[in-house]
Scaffold this motif. Structure first.
Motif, PDB file in Angstrom:
ATOM      1  N   THR A 220      -6.732  -0.998  -4.462  1.00 55.08           N
ATOM      2  CA  THR A 220      -5.444  -0.304  -4.580  1.00 55.08           C
ATOM      3  C   THR A 220      -5.248   0.237  -5.995  1.00 55.08           C
ATOM      4  N   ALA A 221      -5.744  -0.483  -6.990  1.00 53.36           N
ATOM      5  CA  ALA A 221      -5.637   0.005  -8.374  1.00 53.36           C
ATOM      6  C   ALA A 221      -6.456   1.284  -8.543  1.00 53.36           C
ATOM      7  N   ARG A 222      -7.654   1.266  -7.982  1.00 52.18           N
ATOM      8  CA  ARG A 222      -8.531   2.435  -8.083  1.00 52.18           C
ATOM      9  C   ARG A 222      -7.834   3.689  -7.543  1.00 52.18           C
ATOM     10  N   GLU A 223      -7.182   3.564  -6.407  1.00 56.34           N
ATOM     11  CA  GLU A 223      -6.555   4.741  -5.787  1.00 56.34           C
ATOM     12  C   GLU A 223      -5.174   5.032  -6.385  1.00 56.34           C
ATOM     13  N   TRP A 224      -4.423   3.973  -6.730  1.00 54.83           N
ATOM     14  CA  TRP A 224      -3.067   4.183  -7.263  1.00 54.83           C
ATOM     15  C   TRP A 224      -3.115   4.915  -8.603  1.00 54.83           C
ATOM     16  N   MET A 225      -4.124   4.638  -9.401  1.00 56.45           N
ATOM     17  CA  MET A 225      -4.247   5.312 -10.701  1.00 56.45           C
ATOM     18  C   MET A 225      -4.383   6.820 -10.554  1.00 56.45           C
ATOM     19  N   LYS A 226      -4.873   7.263  -9.401  1.00 62.10           N
ATOM     20  CA  LYS A 226      -4.999   8.712  -9.164  1.00 62.10           C
ATOM     21  C   LYS A 226      -3.658   9.320  -8.749  1.00 62.10           C
ATOM     22  N   LEU A 227      -2.747   8.467  -8.303  1.00 65.43           N
ATOM     23  CA  LEU A 227      -1.466   8.959  -7.776  1.00 65.43           C
ATOM     24  C   LEU A 227      -0.313   8.765  -8.751  1.00 65.43           C
ATOM     25  N   SER A 228      -0.457   7.846  -9.690  1.00 68.88           N
ATOM     26  CA  SER A 228       0.686   7.473 -10.523  1.00 68.88           C
ATOM     27  C   SER A 228       0.253   7.143 -11.945  1.00 68.88           C
ATOM     28  N   GLN A 229       1.029   7.612 -12.893  1.00 64.37           N
ATOM     29  CA  GLN A 229       0.832   7.254 -14.311  1.00 64.37           C
ATOM     30  C   GLN A 229       2.196   6.878 -14.866  1.00 64.37           C
ATOM     31  N   HIS A 230       2.783   5.831 -14.345  1.00 60.82           N
ATOM     32  CA  HIS A 230       4.144   5.446 -14.685  1.00 60.82           C
ATOM     33  C   HIS A 230       4.110   4.311 -15.712  1.00 60.82           C
ATOM     34  N   PRO A 231       5.038   4.280 -16.677  1.00 56.14           N
ATOM     35  CA  PRO A 231       5.026   3.175 -17.651  1.00 56.14           C
ATOM     36  C   PRO A 231       5.214   1.800 -17.030  1.00 56.14           C
ATOM     37  N   LEU A 232       5.779   1.745 -15.817  1.00 54.44           N
ATOM     38  CA  LEU A 232       5.958   0.443 -15.163  1.00 54.44           C
ATOM     39  C   LEU A 232       4.865   0.149 -14.136  1.00 54.44           C
ATOM     40  N   ASP A 233       3.767   0.888 -14.238  1.00 51.63           N
ATOM     41  CA  ASP A 233       2.568   0.518 -13.471  1.00 51.63           C
ATOM     42  C   ASP A 233       1.808  -0.531 -14.263  1.00 51.63           C
TER      43      ASP A 233
ATOM     44  N   ASP B  76       9.168   4.282   8.177  1.00 47.30           N
ATOM     45  CA  ASP B  76       9.876   3.026   7.911  1.00 47.30           C
ATOM     46  C   ASP B  76       9.763   2.515   6.482  1.00 47.30           C
ATOM     47  N   ALA B  77       8.878   3.089   5.697  1.00 49.75           N
ATOM     48  CA  ALA B  77       8.583   2.505   4.377  1.00 49.75           C
ATOM     49  C   ALA B  77       9.833   2.380   3.512  1.00 49.75           C
ATOM     50  N   ALA B  78      10.639   3.414   3.477  1.00 58.00           N
ATOM     51  CA  ALA B  78      11.814   3.382   2.591  1.00 58.00           C
ATOM     52  C   ALA B  78      12.738   2.222   2.948  1.00 58.00           C
ATOM     53  N   SER B  79      12.972   2.036   4.226  1.00 56.19           N
ATOM     54  CA  SER B  79      13.883   0.948   4.613  1.00 56.19           C
ATOM     55  C   SER B  79      13.246  -0.418   4.373  1.00 56.19           C
ATOM     56  N   VAL B  80      11.939  -0.527   4.556  1.00 60.40           N
ATOM     57  CA  VAL B  80      11.262  -1.802   4.299  1.00 60.40           C
ATOM     58  C   VAL B  80      11.394  -2.181   2.817  1.00 60.40           C
ATOM     59  N   LEU B  81      11.208  -1.199   1.963  1.00 58.62           N
ATOM     60  CA  LEU B  81      11.274  -1.488   0.525  1.00 58.62           C
ATOM     61  C   LEU B  81      12.686  -1.850   0.071  1.00 58.62           C
TER      62      LEU B  81
ATOM     63  N   ARG C 186      -6.418   1.839  12.214  1.00 57.79           N
ATOM     64  CA  ARG C 186      -6.197   1.552  10.798  1.00 57.79           C
ATOM     65  C   ARG C 186      -5.839   2.838  10.081  1.00 57.79           C
ATOM     66  N   MET C 187      -4.996   2.675   9.063  1.00 60.75           N
ATOM     67  CA  MET C 187      -4.552   3.839   8.291  1.00 60.75           C
ATOM     68  C   MET C 187      -5.552   4.112   7.164  1.00 60.75           C
ATOM     69  N   SER C 188      -5.395   5.292   6.583  1.00 57.74           N
ATOM     70  CA  SER C 188      -6.125   5.590   5.362  1.00 57.74           C
ATOM     71  C   SER C 188      -5.421   4.883   4.199  1.00 57.74           C
ATOM     72  N   LEU C 189      -6.199   4.209   3.357  1.00 59.96           N
ATOM     73  CA  LEU C 189      -5.619   3.555   2.182  1.00 59.96           C
ATOM     74  C   LEU C 189      -4.892   4.577   1.312  1.00 59.96           C
ATOM     75  N   VAL C 190      -5.536   5.696   1.099  1.00 61.45           N
ATOM     76  CA  VAL C 190      -4.950   6.711   0.207  1.00 61.45           C
ATOM     77  C   VAL C 190      -3.646   7.245   0.795  1.00 61.45           C
ATOM     78  N   GLU C 191      -3.636   7.537   2.062  1.00 63.60           N
ATOM     79  CA  GLU C 191      -2.399   8.060   2.673  1.00 63.60           C
ATOM     80  C   GLU C 191      -1.282   7.025   2.651  1.00 63.60           C
ATOM     81  N   SER C 192      -1.642   5.774   2.841  1.00 60.79           N
ATOM     82  CA  SER C 192      -0.592   4.742   2.836  1.00 60.79           C
ATOM     83  C   SER C 192      -0.025   4.565   1.427  1.00 60.79           C
ATOM     84  N   LEU C 193      -0.866   4.741   0.424  1.00 54.27           N
ATOM     85  CA  LEU C 193      -0.373   4.684  -0.960  1.00 54.27           C
ATOM     86  C   LEU C 193       0.437   5.934  -1.318  1.00 54.27           C
ATOM     87  N   GLU C 194       0.053   7.058  -0.752  1.00 52.80           N
ATOM     88  CA  GLU C 194       0.816   8.297  -1.014  1.00 52.80           C
ATOM     89  C   GLU C 194       2.257   8.155  -0.540  1.00 52.80           C
ATOM     90  N   VAL C 195       2.455   7.443   0.536  1.00 53.21           N
ATOM     91  CA  VAL C 195       3.817   7.191   1.016  1.00 53.21           C
ATOM     92  C   VAL C 195       4.616   6.459  -0.065  1.00 53.21           C
TER      93      VAL C 195
END
Lengths: 162, 200
Positions: free
Chosen positions: B29-42, B153-158, B4-13
């Motif tokens: 995911t909200a708990r960790e994403w808020m530490k990585l991103s403060q975007h108006p479209l979050d 692979d993340a970029a191509s998946v998205l 299993r991956m780290s949640l934080v590392e997978s969100l960092e990608v």
């Protein structure tokens, strides 16, 4: 009470762009007209809790959705409705079918009828009971008014047999 | 909990790839994403309703067909609203990506097992969420449990045509708590709407 053409006309007049629904035997009769409308997109969800969340996303994306469900679905969807209407205070219009209000012959003592209005009151939702087609303009005004007042509105449509 | 991956590392990608997409996050995911991103479209779906973040994101994707919408969901949340998978594929928005961060537990309530994992099941099987997604009509389904592969692979998946289902196996975070609301919900909702569509 209302025909599908009546409902589509009222929704269009109110500026509704999407209807998110789970039909019952009364609302379901409007399906063909709703699907045929060029101004309204009909979105069928699998359970009523989804309906409030999909409508919320549509509203946040700039659309003007309406939730259309039966009162039994109102009971099912409490948590989702609470989040959308009370936590985020989104002014979503809705139409909720009031099962057995006009005729209890199929389900005498129908508890869906017993608990609908107490549940709406418990959730602190303003609602308007619709008993006849002469209330058409009142419905359009309620739906249209959500954006202006910043408050949700519930049109509670009296239905016949379940 | 091997492989299993780290949640934080997978969100960092995802944070590294983020441009102008809508991101709907909830629970862990909200708990960790808020530490990585403060975007108006979050759209931080906190407080949330049980399992409804993917339905919320579906509505956004339908209203804004030219804007990609990413929804970060947990496996417990998905199990609470499995019918949403059918609704999503019925509407088939090509701008919609559902990412399920599967840690096999209800993490924010103390890491109890969900009904989909062997610890809760008489037959000791595991419910294959990717297979469920395929059965519900998703044609683009991806599974990752290795961070190096996810990074590659993340970029191509998205970039795939949606609706896309991405199953990410992540490790639970011991002692993790629920996300704290980043502020009063109503003004956050209106600010998000303004950012997404100018308030129209």
């Amino acid at each position: 009470m209302f025909s599908g053409a009546d409902i589509v006309g009222m929704l269009t007049e109110a500026g509704i762009t999407h209807v998110v629904w789970v039909p019952d035997s009364t609302l379901g009769k409007w399906e063909n007209e709703l699907r045929a409308s060029r101004d309204i997109r009909l979105i069928t969800v699998c359970r009523e809790g989804e309906a409030w969340a999909v409508a919320a996303g549509l509203y946040l994306g700039g659309a003007r959705p309406l939730v259309m469900i039966q009162c039994t679905g109102l009971f099912e969807s409490g948590d989702s409705m609470r989040n959308v209407l009370h936590d985020f205070r989104l002014p979503l219009p809705s139409l909720i079918g009031y099962r057995s209000y006009l005729n209890e012959s199929t389900l005498p003592g129908d508890t869906a009828k017993v608990y609908t209005e107490p549940i709406l009151k418990a959730w602190n939702l303003d609602y308007r009971l619709i008993l006849e087609t002469s209330q058409r303009d009142e419905i359009v005004s309620l739906w249209r008014g959500c954006e202006a007042t910043g408050r949700p509105s519930v049109v509670l449509l009296a239905e016949g047999r379940a | 909990m091997s492989n299993r991956m780290s949640l934080v590392e997978s969100l960092e990608v995802l944070a590294g790839l983020r441009r102008d997409e809508v991101v709907v996050s909830s629970m862990g995911t909200a708990r960790e994403w808020m530490k990585l991103s403060q975007h108006p479209l979050d759209f931080v779906h906190v407080p949330s309703s049980m399992g409804q973040s993917c339905s919320l994101g579906l509505g956004m994707a339908l209203a804004q067909p030219n804007r990609k919408v990413l929804v970060y969901n947990g496996d417990g949340s998905l199990l609470m609203n499995l019918g949403a998978l059918v609704t999503i594929t019925a509407e088939a928005p090509d701008n919609f990506v559902l990412l399920v961060f599967d840690n096999a537990v209800y993490e924010v309530t103390g890491a109890q097992a969900t009904a989909g994992v062997p610890r809760s099941r008489r037959d000791l099987t595991v419910i294959d969420l990717a297979a469920v997604a395929r059965s519900c009509g998703f044609r683009s389904v991806f599974e990752f449990n290795d961070i190096a592969r996810w990074r590659a692979d993340a970029a191509s998946v998205l970039q795939m045509r949606g609706p896309v289902f991405v199953h990410l196996k992540v490790a639970p975070i011991p002692g993790a708590v629920g996300p704290r609301s980043p502020g009063p919900a109503p003004p956050r909702a209106m600010a998000f709407r303004e950012a997404l569509c100018g308030g129209k």
